[in-house]
Design a protein around this motif. Sequence first.
Motif, PDB file in Angstrom:
ATOM      1  N   THR A   1      41.116  40.597  41.723  1.00 59.17           N
ATOM      2  CA  THR A   1      39.720  40.694  42.858  1.00 59.17           C
ATOM      3  C   THR A   1      39.625  39.203  43.449  1.00 59.17           C
ATOM      4  N   TRP A   2      39.838  38.456  42.322  1.00 58.23           N
ATOM      5  CA  TRP A   2      39.983  36.754  43.488  1.00 58.23           C
ATOM      6  C   TRP A   2      40.936  36.825  43.928  1.00 58.23           C
TER       7      TRP A   2
ATOM      8  N   LEU B   1      32.511  30.707  43.271  1.00 57.04           N
ATOM      9  CA  LEU B   1      32.437  31.647  44.171  1.00 57.04           C
ATOM     10  C   LEU B   1      31.984  32.392  43.507  1.00 57.04           C
TER      11      LEU B   1
ATOM     12  N   VAL C   1      39.030  40.454  37.058  1.00 57.62           N
ATOM     13  CA  VAL C   1      38.658  38.886  37.757  1.00 57.62           C
ATOM     14  C   VAL C   1      39.281  38.739  38.208  1.00 57.62           C
TER      15      VAL C   1
END
Length: 276
Positions: A265-266, A110, A262
Amino acid sequence: MKFIQTILRGIGQVMFQNNIYSGLLFLVGIAYNSWSLGLAALFGTIISTVTAQLLKYPKDDIQNGLYGFNGALTGIAMLCFFEVNGFTLLALFIGAVLSTITMHFLKRALPPFTAPFVMVSWFVIYSLLFVFNLPLLPSAATAGNTFKFLTALINSFGQVMLQENVITGLIFLLAILVNNRLMAVYSLYAAALGTLAGWLFSEPISGLNAGLMGYNAILCAIALSGKKRSDFMWITLTIILSTLLNIGLAMTGIITLTAPFVLATWAILALKKVKA
């Protein structure tokens, strides 16, 4: 010369700016606030970049600074939270090396963003705290109880790299503008929305003025920036989610770093994939 450019790109990539002038401005901004943190950023970037070269990671990724920015942030964090001594300098070195290795393995699954910095810094910081009993440096209290929106807005830029200084924040904004005007506009919007969201949720005025509610939002906006109308919607949603995560993680007592960015956004990238 190429190595120097790689290092500057690595510092620039902290805010996703693959530009040597942006990287140089970021370094100048850090050094303006603290020469020791400027050196920490520089050494962290060099260590992580050299580690990637020794491990023969993809050459293009190295030259584009993708193996430098997590090391830069890790280096800054070590000297931001602990006083300089043998333990913290060793921690800086180990953290920068580990950030590169973590980056390499995460990027297979990812977009890693600043996750290597967060994961490694948590591991190193809490090891220093609970295994070696090193105390955290006292946080500098922001004076005043009056909400200063413009100060909060600009400080949000500096806080991306753990800097609380208005001049540093302005230099960071200029560094983004030098490379990408759209990202600069989106980052201003993000800093404003994140800060106002924190204010609406009654976050402490000192934290708002220090830029603590805007820096994760800035990273979200830059990471997802685009020219489509839908990009604005996704960015807005990510900013709000990152702000909620920032508040929630802080309530647990954990050092949040850029984890809200993080995670938010993931989550939004996964949602976009489902909606596509």
